[in-house]
Design a protein around this motif. Structure first.
Motif, short mmCIF file in Angstrom:
data_model
loop_
_atom_site.label_atom_id
_atom_site.label_comp_id
_atom_site.label_asym_id
_atom_site.label_seq_id
_atom_site.Cartn_x
_atom_site.Cartn_y
_atom_site.Cartn_z
N MET A 100 1.69 0.20 -2.03
CA MET A 100 0.58 0.02 -1.24
C MET A 100 -0.27 1.36 -1.72
SD MET A 100 -0.39 -2.19 1.32
CE MET A 100 0.38 -3.46 1.71
N PRO A 101 -1.68 1.49 -1.98
CA PRO A 101 -2.33 2.78 -1.85
C PRO A 101 -2.11 3.73 -0.89
CG PRO A 101 -3.94 0.98 -1.95
CD PRO A 101 -2.41 0.49 -1.46
N VAL A 102 -2.16 5.02 -1.25
CA VAL A 102 -1.71 5.92 -0.58
C VAL A 102 -2.34 5.86 1.05
CG1 VAL A 102 -1.76 8.48 0.00
CG2 VAL A 102 -1.39 7.66 -2.38
N TYR A 103 -3.58 5.68 1.13
CA TYR A 103 -4.21 5.60 2.29
C TYR A 103 -3.71 4.43 3.19
CZ TYR A 103 -7.16 1.55 0.57
OH TYR A 103 -7.59 0.53 0.23
N MET A 104 -2.91 3.53 2.67
CA MET A 104 -2.46 2.15 3.44
C MET A 104 -0.88 2.67 3.83
SD MET A 104 -4.26 -1.16 1.57
CE MET A 104 -3.77 -2.10 2.86
N GLN A 105 -0.37 3.51 3.04
CA GLN A 105 1.24 3.68 3.29
C GLN A 105 1.64 4.00 4.70
OE1 GLN A 105 2.51 6.37 0.34
NE2 GLN A 105 1.89 5.04 -1.40
N LYS A 106 0.83 4.86 5.32
CA LYS A 106 1.47 5.20 6.42
C LYS A 106 1.57 3.79 7.83
CE LYS A 106 0.50 8.13 10.93
NZ LYS A 106 -0.33 9.38 11.35
N THR A 107 0.38 3.03 7.59
CA THR A 107 0.24 1.92 8.45
C THR A 107 1.36 0.75 7.79
OG1 THR A 107 -1.92 2.13 8.98
CG2 THR A 107 -1.07 0.20 9.36
#
Length: 322
Positions: A100-107
């Motif tokens: 996943m792109p970094v901005y989606m990894q937390k979710t």
């Protein structure tokens, strides 16, 4: 989610035919007989020694059917639906964070195994549990509120799968999670208030005269140090009978079939319903009824405190005879 296919059937031969065509069966148990493929995703009957399908599908088989997401189920509950979503790879998972792109990894990199474990406990041993205090229990409470009581059909199954995905990935869904948490806390507090303020032990039966919420899980009062869940000794109030304030119906409950039959003999509450129907001159099927560990008064018929006392008297007599 456009490519996922969920077939719904309560006919064992239909399920078998779909499995032969390549559909993955999830919790397809029929009278203790499990219809499975190589994943063995059931935990009833002959498969009762296996872990919950939610745990195994998420932990061991996440995304296993992502390339061929065809499933068949015969009921809708959190265990089966979470398993389907896991097998199809539609939920967050630590493995997804790698792609996943970094901005989606937390979710999308969340580890949902604690939620799977909470689902498993609430599926197999829910009585006396505080769902909100359990790991990710507020998410499960929200899902139960929004999708757990849906009709048992294919459309409801699709909605239930998407429900888990949205509750776990959409910030806008947090309002539903918070609302479910508040509602469950309020229900639990009201149930305990009913027990304190309106509960009375009559012989060996706890009665709730004018219950305001459905609170059997709280009314039984689990005592783990005194006995196992399937033993009457494991509960302060192993039999509870409630006169519901809003409907004037009587509801009967025991924590499970084993406890009901320990106290009331084989058949549990079925013996009580038979005796009550004879006392009231009601035909079986049109009078008091239910199952071994749960039941109620005749549908639509208003009951009184005197009727409650009659029911409790019969229960106590049956327990004395045992």
């Amino acid at each position: 989610m456009a490519n996922i296919t969920i077939a719904f059937s309560k006919d064992v031969e239909t399920v078998k035919n779909l499995v032969a065509q390549g559909y993955c069966p999830v919790e397809c148990s029929f009278g203790g007989v499990s219809v499975c493929d190589e994943l063995e995703l059931d935990h009833h009957g002959s498969k009762s020694h296996l872990e919950s399908v939610a745990i195994r599908a998420y932990r061991d088989y996440f995304g296993k059917r992502a390339e061929d997401p065809r499933f068949v189920i015969n009921h809708i509950d959190a265990d089966s639906i979470f398993a389907v979503a896991s097998l199809a790879g539609l939920l967050p998972h630590p493995e997804l964070a790698k792609t996943m792109p970094v901005y989606m990894q937390k979710t999308w990199g969340q580890d949902l195994l604690p939620l799977a474990e909470t689902i498993a406990v609430m599926d197999t041993d829910p009585i006396g549990r505080d769902i909100i205090a359990m790991p990710m229990g507020n998410v499960l409470a929200a899902w139960n509120s929004l999708f757990g009581a849906n009709a048992n059909d294919e459309l409801a199954a699709y909605a239930a799968v998407e429900g888990f995905r949205r509750l776990l990935t959409q910030p806008s869904a947090r309002v539903f999670v918070a609302a479910a948490e508040n509602a469950e806390n309020e229900r639990r507090e009201a149930a305990l208030a009913d027990l304190r303020e309106r509960g009375e032990k009559q012989g060996k039966v706890m009665t709730i005269l004018g219950s305001r919420v459905f609170g059997f899980a709280e009314w039984y009062q689990r005592q783990p140090e005194a006995g196992a869940p399937n033993e009457a000794a494991g509960w302060d109030n192993p039999i509870v009978v409630s006169l519901v304030e809003a409907t004037s119906a009587i509801t009967f409950g025991a924590p499970n079939k084993a406890v009901a039959e320990e106290l009331l003999g084989e058949g549990g509450f079925m013996n009580v319903f038979k005796t009550l129907n004879e006392a009231y001159g009601l035909a079986d099927g049109a009078g008091f009824g239910g199952r071994e560990a749960v039941g109620g008064s005749p549908r639509g018929q208003k009951m009184t405190a005197e009727d409650l006392a009659t029911a409790v008297s019969i229960i106590n007599q049956l327990m004395v005879k045992k």
